[in-house]
Design a protein around this motif. Structure first.
Motif, PDB file in Angstrom:
ATOM      1  N   LEU A  70       0.827  -1.201   0.000  1.00 26.31           N
ATOM      2  CA  LEU A  70       0.000   0.000   0.000  1.00 26.31           C
ATOM      3  C   LEU A  70       0.867   1.260   0.000  1.00 26.31           C
ATOM      4  N   ILE A  71       1.905   1.263   0.807  1.00 30.00           N
ATOM      5  CA  ILE A  71       2.800   2.424   0.874  1.00 30.00           C
ATOM      6  C   ILE A  71       3.521   2.608  -0.451  1.00 30.00           C
ATOM      7  N   LYS A  72       3.966   1.516  -1.063  1.00 30.15           N
ATOM      8  CA  LYS A  72       4.647   1.592  -2.348  1.00 30.15           C
ATOM      9  C   LYS A  72       3.708   2.152  -3.418  1.00 30.15           C
ATOM     10  N   TYR A  73       2.456   1.705  -3.400  1.00 31.29           N
ATOM     11  CA  TYR A  73       1.477   2.183  -4.367  1.00 31.29           C
ATOM     12  C   TYR A  73       1.214   3.681  -4.203  1.00 31.29           C
ATOM     13  N   LYS A 120       4.273   5.720  -5.394  1.00 29.11           N
ATOM     14  CA  LYS A 120       4.376   5.764  -6.852  1.00 29.11           C
ATOM     15  C   LYS A 120       3.356   6.731  -7.443  1.00 29.11           C
ATOM     16  N   LYS A 121       2.153   6.722  -6.892  1.00 33.56           N
ATOM     17  CA  LYS A 121       1.120   7.636  -7.373  1.00 33.56           C
ATOM     18  C   LYS A 121       1.525   9.094  -7.124  1.00 33.56           C
ATOM     19  N   ALA A 122       2.083   9.370  -5.941  1.00 31.91           N
ATOM     20  CA  ALA A 122       2.505  10.735  -5.623  1.00 31.91           C
ATOM     21  C   ALA A 122       3.661  11.153  -6.527  1.00 31.91           C
ATOM     22  N   GLU A 123       4.602  10.236  -6.773  1.00 35.37           N
ATOM     23  CA  GLU A 123       5.733  10.540  -7.648  1.00 35.37           C
ATOM     24  C   GLU A 123       5.251  10.808  -9.073  1.00 35.37           C
ATOM     25  N   GLN A 140       2.271  11.868  -9.982  1.00 30.67           N
ATOM     26  CA  GLN A 140       1.528  13.126  -9.989  1.00 30.67           C
ATOM     27  C   GLN A 140       2.486  14.315  -9.973  1.00 30.67           C
ATOM     28  N   PHE A 141       3.545  14.223  -9.165  1.00 31.00           N
ATOM     29  CA  PHE A 141       4.532  15.299  -9.105  1.00 31.00           C
ATOM     30  C   PHE A 141       5.249  15.428 -10.443  1.00 31.00           C
ATOM     31  N   GLY A 142       5.599  14.293 -11.046  1.00 28.54           N
ATOM     32  CA  GLY A 142       6.273  14.321 -12.338  1.00 28.54           C
ATOM     33  C   GLY A 142       5.399  14.922 -13.423  1.00 28.54           C
ATOM     34  N   ASP A 143       4.114  14.606 -13.411  1.00 26.81           N
ATOM     35  CA  ASP A 143       3.194  15.174 -14.393  1.00 26.81           C
ATOM     36  C   ASP A 143       3.095  16.686 -14.243  1.00 26.81           C
ATOM     37  N   GLN A 144       2.981  17.149 -13.014  1.00 20.55           N
ATOM     38  CA  GLN A 144       2.886  18.592 -12.785  1.00 20.55           C
ATOM     39  C   GLN A 144       4.166  19.293 -13.192  1.00 20.55           C
ATOM     40  N   PHE A 145       5.313  18.715 -12.859  1.00 17.60           N
ATOM     41  CA  PHE A 145       6.595  19.326 -13.193  1.00 17.60           C
ATOM     42  C   PHE A 145       6.807  19.309 -14.702  1.00 17.60           C
TER      43      PHE A 145
END
Length: 94
Positions: free
Chosen positions: A35-38, A41-44, A46-51
């Motif tokens: 769950l933590i890994k998922y 990855k989702k936060a990473e 999302q951050f990559g998409d915004q950047f």
């Protein structure tokens, strides 16, 4: 119809509650890393998409030639009021 509580019913209920509690605790320990890994990855992602959107937008607005230097923001210059006070020069005494 009125039912009375029995000792065996009480013990049975307590055992069921304990089994559910420990079952959730064990499953939580087994599933928590996934769950933590998922979530990370989702936060990473999302951050990559915004950047990435920011970089694409910046490159589309200002195409740069190789070796070209640009200054995006001028530094803030602070003006001081000379009438505020006097500067006192001092020396250290040993």
């Amino acid at each position: 119809m009125l039912q009375e509580a029995s000792v065996t019913g009480l013990v049975r209920m307590i055992l069921i509650i304990l089994l559910i509690y420990f079952g959730i605790k064990i499953l939580g320990r087994l599933l928590a890393p996934f769950l933590i890994k998922y979530v990370s990855k989702k936060a990473e992602q999302q951050f990559g998409d915004q950047f990435g959107q920011f970089q694409k937008k910046d490159q589309q607005e200002h195409p740069k030639k190789e070796g070209e230097v640009t200054i995006d923001k001028m530094p803030n210059t602070k003006t001081s009021n000379k009438d505020v006070g006097d500067y006192v020069d001092y020396e250290e005494i040993d």
